[in-house]
Design an enzyme around this catalytic site. Sequence first.
Site, PDB file in Angstrom:
ATOM      1  N   GLU A 192      88.371  42.050 -36.467  1.00  0.00           N
ATOM      2  CA  GLU A 192      89.744  41.820 -36.897  1.00  0.00           C
ATOM      3  C   GLU A 192      90.587  42.997 -36.412  1.00  0.00           C
ATOM      4  OE1 GLU A 192      90.324  41.070 -41.023  1.00  0.00           O
ATOM      5  OE2 GLU A 192      89.066  39.273 -41.030  1.00  0.00           O
ATOM      6  N   ASP A 200      98.594  44.675 -48.135  1.00  0.00           N
ATOM      7  CA  ASP A 200      97.588  45.713 -47.893  1.00  0.00           C
ATOM      8  C   ASP A 200      97.777  46.901 -48.819  1.00  0.00           C
ATOM      9  OD1 ASP A 200      96.043  44.669 -45.600  1.00  0.00           O
ATOM     10  OD2 ASP A 200      98.007  44.663 -44.627  1.00  0.00           O
TER      11      ASP A 200
END
Length: 294
Positions: A67, A78
């Site tokens: 990723e 995040d």
Amino acid sequence: MSSRWRTPWVKNYEAGKALNRITARFAELRTQGRKAFVPFISAGDPDPETSLAILEKLPGAGADVIELGMPFSDPMADGPAVQASSLRALKAGANMNRTLDLVKKFRKTDNKTPIVLMGYFNPIHAYGTARFTHDAAAAGADGLIVVDLPPEEDDVLRLPAQAQGLNVIRLATPTSDAARIIKILDGASGFLYYVSIMGVTGTKKFDAAQVEAAVARIRKATSLPIAVGFGVKTPEDAAAIARVADGVVVGSAIVNHIAEKAGAPRRELIASVLELCRALAASAHAVEGARISA
């Protein structure tokens, strides 16, 4: 061959059909009885040269799928670690063109390891959705995870992505009920990403029993491989997730390690990050999965 494990993606792999790299990799791992190790790094973190060196060496450190984060100034899903990695990359000059160029350079030496671009829709919209999907596929990307684009609104990206052969990987969470899972799976491809905790990345510890129950429930609705991320920090965590899922995603622990080694010589930083990835990969790979037998 046991019919129990002959999922469509394994059948296609066995038949020798041309598959995208993600489907082929999960099918290959299934035939080997192994689980996938999926590391996350932000493109350009801590600088373009170091980022490329890490990216190129991740497959040798056990990465089955990679990723690659598309740096963005406001990565709202995040936690602090991934946010900081994105900001470091932007400070070092990262942008969408350079992210795609990183993929192109990686493909010069590795045409097998799948790369999934992960991030937010704002930079994609600014780049131009049709142009982005074309350029991402041309660079050698295999899939997209866009965390702030829900299924109800992702036609704008999913349709041009599918036209370019890119997998659109959807996310499910602990609050996704049966009806929501059906919606998430409609149009999903590549694999399903199950978010093991509520909240942002890297801030909480997952509950292994709850993850196991959720993965079992989702398996009843799809034959797609299921990878689990968020809250996976140690080799022990990776092993716990690998026991119940098809893949283990680790992000915050890796980008935190990059931050901790930021003052070290480049060669030392790279070696240290790869050592961590090898330990995580070894734990994920040590968990025996369902092997295809003749």
